[in-house]
Design an enzyme around this catalytic site. Structure first.
Site, PDB file in Angstrom:
ATOM      1  N   CYS B 112      36.587  39.718  42.566  1.00 49.03           N
ATOM      2  CA  CYS B 112      35.717  38.492  42.875  1.00 49.03           C
ATOM      3  C   CYS B 112      35.990  37.365  43.515  1.00 49.03           C
ATOM      4  CB  CYS B 112      35.020  38.002  41.295  1.00 49.03           C
ATOM      5  SG  CYS B 112      34.124  39.379  40.484  1.00 49.03           S
ATOM      6  N   HIS B 254      32.111  31.071  42.237  1.00 45.47           N
ATOM      7  CA  HIS B 254      31.684  32.585  41.890  1.00 45.47           C
ATOM      8  C   HIS B 254      30.628  32.573  41.031  1.00 45.47           C
ATOM      9  CE1 HIS B 254      31.520  36.629  41.091  1.00 45.47           C
ATOM     10  NE2 HIS B 254      32.481  36.537  40.101  1.00 45.47           N
ATOM     11  N   ASN B 284      26.024  39.173  38.850  1.00 49.41           N
ATOM     12  CA  ASN B 284      27.226  38.761  39.469  1.00 49.41           C
ATOM     13  C   ASN B 284      27.470  39.952  40.728  1.00 49.41           C
ATOM     14  OD1 ASN B 284      30.237  38.969  39.972  1.00 49.41           O
ATOM     15  ND2 ASN B 284      30.673  38.714  37.981  1.00 49.41           N
TER      16      ASN B 284
END
Lengths: 80, 342
Positions: B112, B254, B284
């Site tokens: 990520c 993020h 996500n």
């Protein structure tokens, strides 16, 4: 009640949108509709604001506000 | 002469298929309300059968090139957790499909944090004079590694791609990136992982089933690490730049979980109104999440030229990274739809 209870109550009201009238020493986090993820968040806030580390075992959704306040109190006493 | 890397193009693409919370498998034993209150996610996009990460990357990359106004770059970087194949990297194929055969092309594996690591790599290539223009794409098809019945991941992750073009320029220009803070801690390598499919499994002599090829995440532990690492990394870049926390107009972190974003903002004492978020619509999307959030922010007007913008991410590895820029004037081509997709 203890200083720690007051500080914890203040955090719950100002940071987690708990209604002051719902707060009692014997109420559990579950009853306040605060889930296990909330306890992770509470751990972060307590660490930042009170300098105390809560572990996963210390506080569960079934813990009462008074029980967690006592844990904080004990750690604060140890530190001082 | 030292050049700064300046953001000059932005593009994003989402596969058309939308999965709302109520469409998730009944075996997850959850509800729309539970998912929304725990994660902030209402829906995610999922790649169709026969699609691969490169397909999403090409769509986003083409839009970023168009947005930059010039079709050519010297290097193509693809940040992804879900490459088309274990070998070779996905970037060379993406480059060729974008008409960029001959350009340097490689993948970045920082889960990520991949997009922020990619920005750091691109800035390094540019400031060293290795490349004058770089296309960086964050592209993911997590649907290919998710266990559809894992309550800790199945409802969280989505597919998508976002891309930026960076060019050599002056450090004081709008869009100039930096400073950077990048870091890692391998002690936490088991917290976010796909245990199977790599050399550890292949050389273990254990049956393949002993190490899953599904993505796993220790959600609660990751939550705390994410908030604390992103906060510390953000403070590091702010300090290096001489910015105060109050100087941050937009926090583009993020998009892991809305509650992580709120805790990060609270922890740093940044007003929650300065958070840029699209997690409700896309979930996500790992390495794609920051450019996708930026694209949605530009389309919706929450990210405006002149905004002092903090980018920060945390991911598997463990890895983390942050950088700063003043948002430049950019035009998006064929941007992702805003508001509710369905």
């Amino acid at each position: 009640m203890s200083d720690a209870y007051d500080q914890l109550s203040n955090i719950l009201v100002t940071r987690f949108e708990v209604e002051p009238e719902e707060l009692r020493p014997d109420v559990t986090f579950e009853e306040l509709e605060l889930d296990s993820l909330f306890l992770v968040e509470l751990g972060l806030v307590v660490q930042q604001e009170l300098g105390v580390k809560l572990t996963d075992d210390d506080a569960t959704p079934r813990s009462t506000v008074a029980a967690v306040a006592e844990l904080i109190e004990a750690q604060l006493a140890q530190a001082s | 002469m030292t050049y700064a890397a300046v953001l000059c193009g932005l593009g994003a693409w989402l596969p058309p298929r939308v999965v709302v919370n109520d469409d998730l498998p009944a075996g997850l034993n959850t509800t729309d309300e539970w998912i929304r209150t725990r994660t902030g996610i209402r829906q995610r996009h999922v790649a169709g059968p026969g699609m691969a990460t490169s397909d999403l990357a090409v769509e986003a990359g083409a839009r970023a090139l168009k947005s930059s106004g010039e079709p050519l770059v010297d290097a193509v970087l693809v940040a992804t957790t879900t490459p088309d194949r274990v070998c070779p990297a996905t970037a060379p194929e993406v480059a060729t499909r974008l008409g960029l055969s001959g350009a340097a092309a490689f993948d970045i594996a920082a889960v990520c944090t991949g997009f922020i690591y990619g920005l750091g790599c691109a800035a390094g290539l540019i400031s060293a004079g290795v490349a004058g223009r770089v296309l960086l794409i964050g592209a993911e098809t997590y649907s290919s590694i998710l266990n559809p019945l894992d309550r800790g991941t199945a409802m969280i992750f989505g597919d998508g791609a976002g891309a930026v073009v960076l060019r050599a320029g002056e450090p004081a220009e709008p869009g100039a990136l930096g400073p950077f803070d990048l870091g890692s801690d391998g002690h936490g390598s088991d917290l976010i992982s796909v245990p199977g499919g790599g050399s550890r499994q292949r050389l273990s002599n254990l049956p393949e089933s002993a190490m899953s090829r599904y993505f796993t995440m220790a959600g609660r532990e990751v939550f705390q690490h994410a908030v604390l690492r992103m906060a510390a990394s953000s403070h590091a870049v702010l300090q290096r730049a001489g910015w105060q926390v109050v100087d941050v107009d937009r926090l583009v972190a993020h998009q892991a979980n809305i509650r992580i974003l709120y805790q990060l903002a609270d922890h740093m004492r940044i007003d929650r109104g300065r958070i840029v978020s699209n997690i409700d619509r896309v979930g996500n999307t790992a390495a794609a999440s920051i450019p996708l959030a930026l694209a949605h922010g530009v389309v919706e007007g929450t990210v405006q030229p002149g905004h002092r913008t903090l980018l920060t991410a945390f991911g598997g590895g463990l890895t983390w990274g942050s950088t700063l820029l003043t948002w430049p004037g950019l035009t998006l081509c064929d941007p992702p739809a805003h508001g509710t997709d369905r």
